[in-house]
Design a protein around this motif. Structure first.
Motif, short mmCIF file in Angstrom:
data_model
loop_
_atom_site.label_atom_id
_atom_site.label_comp_id
_atom_site.label_asym_id
_atom_site.label_seq_id
_atom_site.Cartn_x
_atom_site.Cartn_y
_atom_site.Cartn_z
N SER A 15 0.83 -1.20 0.00
CA SER A 15 0.00 0.00 0.00
C SER A 15 0.87 1.26 0.00
N ILE A 16 1.90 1.24 0.82
CA ILE A 16 2.82 2.39 0.87
C ILE A 16 3.53 2.56 -0.47
N ASN A 17 3.97 1.46 -1.07
CA ASN A 17 4.63 1.53 -2.38
C ASN A 17 3.69 2.08 -3.45
N ASN A 18 2.43 1.64 -3.42
CA ASN A 18 1.46 2.14 -4.39
C ASN A 18 1.21 3.63 -4.21
N GLN A 19 1.08 4.04 -2.96
CA GLN A 19 0.87 5.47 -2.70
C GLN A 19 2.09 6.28 -3.11
N THR A 20 3.28 5.75 -2.85
CA THR A 20 4.51 6.43 -3.25
C THR A 20 4.58 6.54 -4.77
N ALA A 21 4.21 5.48 -5.47
CA ALA A 21 4.22 5.52 -6.93
C ALA A 21 3.23 6.55 -7.45
N GLU A 22 2.05 6.63 -6.83
CA GLU A 22 1.04 7.62 -7.24
C GLU A 22 1.55 9.04 -7.00
N ILE A 23 2.15 9.24 -5.83
CA ILE A 23 2.69 10.56 -5.51
C ILE A 23 3.79 10.94 -6.51
N LYS A 24 4.65 9.98 -6.81
CA LYS A 24 5.72 10.24 -7.78
C LYS A 24 5.14 10.57 -9.15
N LYS A 25 4.09 9.83 -9.56
CA LYS A 25 3.47 10.08 -10.87
C LYS A 25 2.87 11.48 -10.91
N TRP A 26 2.14 11.88 -9.85
CA TRP A 26 1.55 13.21 -9.81
C TRP A 26 2.63 14.30 -9.76
N TYR A 27 3.70 14.03 -9.03
CA TYR A 27 4.81 14.99 -8.94
C TYR A 27 5.42 15.20 -10.32
N GLU A 28 5.69 14.12 -11.04
CA GLU A 28 6.26 14.23 -12.39
C GLU A 28 5.30 14.95 -13.33
N LEU A 29 4.01 14.68 -13.18
CA LEU A 29 3.01 15.36 -13.99
C LEU A 29 3.03 16.86 -13.72
N MET A 30 3.10 17.23 -12.45
CA MET A 30 3.12 18.66 -12.10
C MET A 30 4.40 19.32 -12.61
N ILE A 31 5.52 18.62 -12.52
CA ILE A 31 6.78 19.17 -13.04
C ILE A 31 6.66 19.40 -14.55
N ASN A 32 6.08 18.44 -15.27
CA ASN A 32 5.90 18.58 -16.71
C ASN A 32 4.96 19.72 -17.05
N ILE A 33 3.89 19.88 -16.26
CA ILE A 33 2.95 20.98 -16.50
C ILE A 33 3.65 22.32 -16.28
N GLN A 34 4.43 22.42 -15.21
CA GLN A 34 5.16 23.67 -14.95
C GLN A 34 6.16 23.96 -16.07
N ALA A 35 6.85 22.94 -16.54
CA ALA A 35 7.80 23.13 -17.62
C ALA A 35 7.09 23.57 -18.89
N GLU A 36 5.93 22.97 -19.18
CA GLU A 36 5.15 23.34 -20.36
C GLU A 36 4.65 24.77 -20.25
#
Length: 87
Positions: A15-36
């Protein structure tokens, strides 16, 4: 009993790994949005500068043409009024 505790801990770990993966995915998405957004901001600024330069260049050319037309009007108008046969 040990198996149940191991399964319980494994479930928590997954469960912790899944949540960490989701957080990482959202973080990367936000970084890409900011870069765009940064890229789009740069593109808009470049477009704005280009349009301003074009407008200034066009204004100078228009004023130059207007000056030439006025100079021609001054030259042509008196000559036409002096020669009545050309009317």
């Amino acid at each position: 009993m040990t198996t149940i505790i191991c399964l319980f801990l494994t479930g928590i770990y997954d469960s912790i790994n899944n949540q960490t993966a989701e957080i990482k995915k959202w973080y990367e998405l936000m970084i890409n949005i900011q870069a765009e957004q940064r890229i789009q901001s740069i593109d808009l600024e470049t477009l704005k500068n280009s349009m301003e330069n074009h407008q200034n260049h066009s204004t100078f050319r228009l004023e130059d043409h207007e000056d030439r037309i006025r100079a021609l009007e001054i030259e042509i108008t008196p000559k036409q009024s002096l020669n009545p046969s050309s009317q």
